[in-house]
Design a protein around this motif. Structure first.
Motif, PDB file in Angstrom:
ATOM      1  N   ALA A  23       0.829  -1.207   0.000  1.00  0.00           N
ATOM      2  CA  ALA A  23       0.000   0.000   0.000  1.00  0.00           C
ATOM      3  C   ALA A  23       0.859   1.250   0.000  1.00  0.00           C
ATOM      4  O   ALA A  23       1.966   1.275   0.524  1.00  0.00           O
ATOM      5  N   ALA A  24       0.388   2.311  -0.600  1.00  0.00           N
ATOM      6  CA  ALA A  24       1.095   3.586  -0.682  1.00  0.00           C
ATOM      7  C   ALA A  24       1.066   4.303   0.654  1.00  0.00           C
ATOM      8  O   ALA A  24       0.320   3.938   1.559  1.00  0.00           O
ATOM      9  N   GLY A  25       1.908   5.372   0.726  1.00  0.00           N
ATOM     10  CA  GLY A  25       1.893   6.228   1.910  1.00  0.00           C
ATOM     11  C   GLY A  25       2.536   5.590   3.110  1.00  0.00           C
ATOM     12  O   GLY A  25       1.976   5.634   4.201  1.00  0.00           O
ATOM     13  N   ILE A  26       3.725   4.959   2.940  1.00  0.00           N
ATOM     14  CA  ILE A  26       4.345   4.256   4.064  1.00  0.00           C
ATOM     15  C   ILE A  26       4.873   5.210   5.125  1.00  0.00           C
ATOM     16  O   ILE A  26       4.882   4.894   6.307  1.00  0.00           O
ATOM     17  N   TYR A  27       5.409   6.417   4.742  1.00  0.00           N
ATOM     18  CA  TYR A  27       5.855   7.451   5.674  1.00  0.00           C
ATOM     19  C   TYR A  27       5.148   8.758   5.343  1.00  0.00           C
ATOM     20  O   TYR A  27       4.992   9.114   4.163  1.00  0.00           O
ATOM     21  N   ALA A  28       4.759   9.484   6.366  1.00  0.00           N
ATOM     22  CA  ALA A  28       4.053  10.748   6.146  1.00  0.00           C
ATOM     23  C   ALA A  28       4.930  11.785   5.463  1.00  0.00           C
ATOM     24  O   ALA A  28       4.437  12.646   4.727  1.00  0.00           O
ATOM     25  N   ALA A  46      11.290  -4.533   2.782  1.00  0.00           N
ATOM     26  CA  ALA A  46      12.235  -5.653   2.797  1.00  0.00           C
ATOM     27  C   ALA A  46      12.899  -5.802   4.157  1.00  0.00           C
ATOM     28  O   ALA A  46      13.609  -6.776   4.396  1.00  0.00           O
ATOM     29  N   GLY A  47      12.697  -4.818   5.038  1.00  0.00           N
ATOM     30  CA  GLY A  47      13.292  -4.882   6.381  1.00  0.00           C
ATOM     31  C   GLY A  47      14.735  -4.462   6.437  1.00  0.00           C
ATOM     32  O   GLY A  47      15.417  -4.716   7.427  1.00  0.00           O
ATOM     33  N   ILE A  48      15.200  -3.782   5.376  1.00  0.00           N
ATOM     34  CA  ILE A  48      16.602  -3.383   5.339  1.00  0.00           C
ATOM     35  C   ILE A  48      16.801  -2.014   5.981  1.00  0.00           C
ATOM     36  O   ILE A  48      17.787  -1.782   6.675  1.00  0.00           O
ATOM     37  N   ILE A  49      15.877  -1.088   5.772  1.00  0.00           N
ATOM     38  CA  ILE A  49      15.960   0.225   6.402  1.00  0.00           C
ATOM     39  C   ILE A  49      14.704   0.483   7.200  1.00  0.00           C
ATOM     40  O   ILE A  49      13.664  -0.149   6.987  1.00  0.00           O
ATOM     41  N   THR A  50      14.788   1.410   8.141  1.00  0.00           N
ATOM     42  CA  THR A  50      13.646   1.820   8.954  1.00  0.00           C
ATOM     43  C   THR A  50      13.643   3.337   9.077  1.00  0.00           C
ATOM     44  O   THR A  50      14.668   3.997   8.876  1.00  0.00           O
ATOM     45  N   GLY A  51      12.515   3.883   9.415  1.00  0.00           N
ATOM     46  CA  GLY A  51      12.424   5.315   9.660  1.00  0.00           C
ATOM     47  C   GLY A  51      12.830   5.646  11.082  1.00  0.00           C
ATOM     48  O   GLY A  51      13.134   4.763  11.889  1.00  0.00           O
ATOM     49  N   VAL A  52      12.824   6.944  11.402  1.00  0.00           N
ATOM     50  CA  VAL A  52      13.146   7.346  12.766  1.00  0.00           C
ATOM     51  C   VAL A  52      11.975   7.097  13.703  1.00  0.00           C
ATOM     52  O   VAL A  52      12.122   7.102  14.919  1.00  0.00           O
ATOM     53  N   SER A  53      10.801   6.919  13.127  1.00  0.00           N
ATOM     54  CA  SER A  53       9.612   6.522  13.884  1.00  0.00           C
ATOM     55  C   SER A  53       8.685   5.781  12.928  1.00  0.00           C
ATOM     56  O   SER A  53       9.005   5.600  11.741  1.00  0.00           O
ATOM     57  N   LYS A  54       7.544   5.379  13.408  1.00  0.00           N
ATOM     58  CA  LYS A  54       6.610   4.614  12.586  1.00  0.00           C
ATOM     59  C   LYS A  54       6.151   5.393  11.369  1.00  0.00           C
ATOM     60  O   LYS A  54       5.976   4.823  10.276  1.00  0.00           O
ATOM     61  N   ASP A  55       5.961   6.695  11.520  1.00  0.00           N
ATOM     62  CA  ASP A  55       5.410   7.511  10.438  1.00  0.00           C
ATOM     63  C   ASP A  55       6.409   8.485   9.830  1.00  0.00           C
ATOM     64  O   ASP A  55       6.054   9.233   8.914  1.00  0.00           O
ATOM     65  N   THR A  56       7.640   8.518  10.344  1.00  0.00           N
ATOM     66  CA  THR A  56       8.601   9.514   9.865  1.00  0.00           C
ATOM     67  C   THR A  56       9.868   8.830   9.372  1.00  0.00           C
ATOM     68  O   THR A  56      10.479   8.028  10.085  1.00  0.00           O
ATOM     69  N   PHE A  57      10.283   9.200   8.134  1.00  0.00           N
ATOM     70  CA  PHE A  57      11.489   8.626   7.548  1.00  0.00           C
ATOM     71  C   PHE A  57      12.716   9.516   7.762  1.00  0.00           C
ATOM     72  O   PHE A  57      13.822   9.035   7.952  1.00  0.00           O
ATOM     73  N   ALA A  58      12.528  10.857   7.755  1.00  0.00           N
ATOM     74  CA  ALA A  58      13.628  11.818   7.921  1.00  0.00           C
ATOM     75  C   ALA A  58      14.709  11.578   6.878  1.00  0.00           C
ATOM     76  O   ALA A  58      15.878  11.334   7.192  1.00  0.00           O
ATOM     77  N   GLY A  59      14.329  11.678   5.627  1.00  0.00           N
ATOM     78  CA  GLY A  59      15.228  11.362   4.524  1.00  0.00           C
ATOM     79  C   GLY A  59      16.425  12.283   4.383  1.00  0.00           C
ATOM     80  O   GLY A  59      17.436  11.896   3.788  1.00  0.00           O
ATOM     81  N   SER A  64      24.245   7.390  10.006  1.00  0.00           N
ATOM     82  CA  SER A  64      25.387   7.176  10.896  1.00  0.00           C
ATOM     83  C   SER A  64      26.043   5.834  10.608  1.00  0.00           C
ATOM     84  O   SER A  64      25.507   4.985   9.889  1.00  0.00           O
ATOM     85  N   ARG A  65      27.224   5.627  11.164  1.00  0.00           N
ATOM     86  CA  ARG A  65      27.921   4.346  11.017  1.00  0.00           C
ATOM     87  C   ARG A  65      27.098   3.207  11.632  1.00  0.00           C
ATOM     88  O   ARG A  65      27.098   2.085  11.122  1.00  0.00           O
ATOM     89  N   TYR A  66      26.414   3.509  12.745  1.00  0.00           N
ATOM     90  CA  TYR A  66      25.580   2.495  13.369  1.00  0.00           C
ATOM     91  C   TYR A  66      24.424   2.084  12.453  1.00  0.00           C
ATOM     92  O   TYR A  66      24.092   0.908  12.323  1.00  0.00           O
ATOM     93  N   GLU A  67      23.793   3.080  11.819  1.00  0.00           N
ATOM     94  CA  GLU A  67      22.671   2.789  10.918  1.00  0.00           C
ATOM     95  C   GLU A  67      23.142   2.006   9.698  1.00  0.00           C
ATOM     96  O   GLU A  67      22.466   1.093   9.226  1.00  0.00           O
ATOM     97  N   MET A  68      24.324   2.357   9.181  1.00  0.00           N
ATOM     98  CA  MET A  68      24.881   1.616   8.050  1.00  0.00           C
ATOM     99  C   MET A  68      25.156   0.177   8.453  1.00  0.00           C
ATOM    100  O   MET A  68      24.857  -0.766   7.698  1.00  0.00           O
ATOM    101  N   ALA A  69      25.696  -0.016   9.637  1.00  0.00           N
ATOM    102  CA  ALA A  69      25.967  -1.368  10.130  1.00  0.00           C
ATOM    103  C   ALA A  69      24.669  -2.164  10.263  1.00  0.00           C
ATOM    104  O   ALA A  69      24.622  -3.363   9.956  1.00  0.00           O
ATOM    105  N   GLN A  70      23.619  -1.504  10.718  1.00  0.00           N
ATOM    106  CA  GLN A  70      22.335  -2.177  10.881  1.00  0.00           C
ATOM    107  C   GLN A  70      21.772  -2.602   9.527  1.00  0.00           C
ATOM    108  O   GLN A  70      21.219  -3.701   9.383  1.00  0.00           O
ATOM    109  N   MET A  71      21.921  -1.748   8.505  1.00  0.00           N
ATOM    110  CA  MET A  71      21.437  -2.096   7.167  1.00  0.00           C
ATOM    111  C   MET A  71      22.181  -3.301   6.606  1.00  0.00           C
ATOM    112  O   MET A  71      21.590  -4.196   6.006  1.00  0.00           O
ATOM    113  N   VAL A  72      23.525  -3.307   6.802  1.00  0.00           N
ATOM    114  CA  VAL A  72      24.310  -4.455   6.343  1.00  0.00           C
ATOM    115  C   VAL A  72      23.879  -5.715   7.079  1.00  0.00           C
ATOM    116  O   VAL A  72      23.714  -6.794   6.492  1.00  0.00           O
TER     117      VAL A  72
END
Length: 455
Positions: A23-28, A46-59, A64-72
């Motif tokens: 469905a469309a509109g995954i982040y506000a 796909a579960g590879i990236i997440t937003g900063v909250s349920k409704d916010t992506f903050a593109g 950060s290095r931690y976020e990159m590590a989490q994606m890997v």
């Protein structure tokens, strides 16, 4: 790392094109019209990236290095769900990261080894250069003008967490063949011969070497050739120049104030020394000072805003059973205002009559020079009875009666400026007044300009 980034981006693109669209509109804050909408949507599902909250992506927020590590990590854990092409990319990513990790690990081992070596041995010191002019005023002697240098290098070898070996190298050490407080080398002059041609070499040498260890939580012990520290103003003995061979015990006494400690020193100050041109002191002969032992007990600390030191020091010829100098002393110092510091010192040499001195000092400006542009002005006044200051040991350069024990008054005015945290410069004017009128030829004025560079 460029190859890693390309592999990882390729992996992300594969996931982008193989994950179903929901469905469309995954982040506000990521509208469907945004150019990266599909990529964000598919990578999130796909579960590879997440937003900063349920409704916010903050593109626009940096990764950060931690976020990159989490994606890997997320990509790696989805390995069993990947197709053959995706598995090839994931394996390439793992191999690349393993290669980089092994190189970083080896690099860290080398750095750790170097850091351990650096932590084990450390050096510090000071190089000084000065201009000195002594005007003998009433004696008829020509002024003495000298350009001089001095180097002192301190070394420390850590044996373990609780002990270390200390040593010091100096360009001019005390010489027992002509024992006198003279730590400077004249630039371009002959510093190795006395006026009568006797060789009294002041060698460049390691003049201190000692071992210090903690003995429990409140005591430290030292053994070897080490600094002879007595009074805070260094009037009794110049601790920056003279040493003694023996032992020292320091006991922490926190109940007597901040950093309160009792220090006990015992050892041989000098054995077989010769004081050239010296005729005696008080009621002691000159030869009595050829062998000197030292014992002292010093208590210091801080109560509220007052620094205090009280102590006793006995210089004695134990071989001949002669008490040479026996000092009881006290020093207090405190801030009157943030820029005004006062200190006062009293000492009495009970081995002779009339052995008292009083010293007062005021410092205006920065009390400790730690930054570029800091400065202070100081003034000190010393009033000494005839048997109070033994000039062979004292730091008072050119003081009246260098070979006598005349009473004297000394004034010392100085202005100091910091060019950097490690480089200071001062100009000083010292006057020495022999208070015995018939000996006024001993009066003099000393001007000094000195540059000190710490490292």
């Amino acid at each position: 790392m460029k190859r890693v980034t390309l592999v990882f981006l390729s992996l992300l693109l594969l996931f982008c094109f193989t994950v179903n669209v929901y469905a469309a509109g995954i982040y506000a804050d990521v509208p469907p019209s945004h150019w990266a909408y599909q990529a964000v949507k598919q990578l999130t599902e796909a579960g590879i990236i997440t937003g900063v909250s349920k409704d916010t992506f903050a593109g626009d927020k940096p990764v950060s290095r931690y976020e990159m590590a989490q994606m890997v990590f997320n990509a790696m854990t989805r390995y069993d769900k990947a197709n053959a092409d995706q598995k090839l990319l994931i394996n390439a990513l793992k191999a690349e990261y393993n290669d980089i990790y092994s190189k970083l690990l080896e690099h860290d081992k080398r750095i750790s080894k170097l850091e351990k070596t650096q932590d084990k041995v450390s050096f510090s010191g000071v190089f000084s250069a000065r201009y000195r002019d002594v005007d003998y005023l009433k004696s008829g002697t020509s002024s003495s003008v000298t350009n001089q240098i001095r180097l002192r290098l301190n070394g420390k070898i850590n044996v373990d967490a609780d002990s270390y070996i200390g040593f010091r190298f100096v360009t001019k050490a005390p010489n027992k063949n002509n024992l006198f407080n003279d730590s400077w080398t004249n630039v371009g002059g002959d510093n190795h011969m006395t006026a009568n041609g006797t060789n009294n070499t002041y060698d460049n040498q390691i003049d201190r070497y000692y071992y210090t260890a903690k003995a429990g939580s409140n005591m430290a012990l030292s053994l070897g050739e080490q600094a002879l520290i007595i009074d805070p103003m260094n009037i009794i003995v110049d601790s920056t120049f003279f040493s003694y061979g023996g032992g020292k015990a320091k006991f922490n006494l926190d109940h007597l104030g901040k950093d309160a400690a009792l220090t006990v020193q015992y050892g041989s100050f000098y054995k077989g020394a010769t004081l050239t041109g010296f005729t005696g002191w008080g009621n002691k002969s000159a030869t009595a000072f050829n062998n000197v032992d030292i014992a002292s007990e010093i208590l210091n600390g801080k109560i509220n805003d007052i620094n205090y030191t009280v102590g006793h020091a006995d210089f004695r010829n134990n071989t001949a059973g002669v008490d040479l100098l026996n000092y009881t002393f006290a020093n207090v110092g405190f801030l009157v205002a943030p820029k005004v510091g006062l200190s006062y010192e009293y000492a009495n040499n009970s081995a002779d009559s009339q052995g008292r001195f009083n010293a007062a000092k005021i410092v205006y400006g920065d009390q400790v020079l730690k930054k570029k542009g800091q400065w202070n002005v100081s003034y000190r006044y010393i009033s000494a009875q005839k048997n109070a200051i033994f000039n062979r040991y004292a730091m008072l350069e050119g003081a009246a009666g260098s070979n006598t024990n005349d009473p004297e008054n000394v004034t010392d005015a100085q202005i100091t400026y910091a060019f950097s945290p490690t480089t200071t410069f001062f100009i000083q004017r010292m006057t020495v007044d022999d208070t015995i009128a018939s000996n006024n030829a001993n009066d003099n004025v000393i001007w000094k300009a000195e540059l000190d560079v710490k490292f």
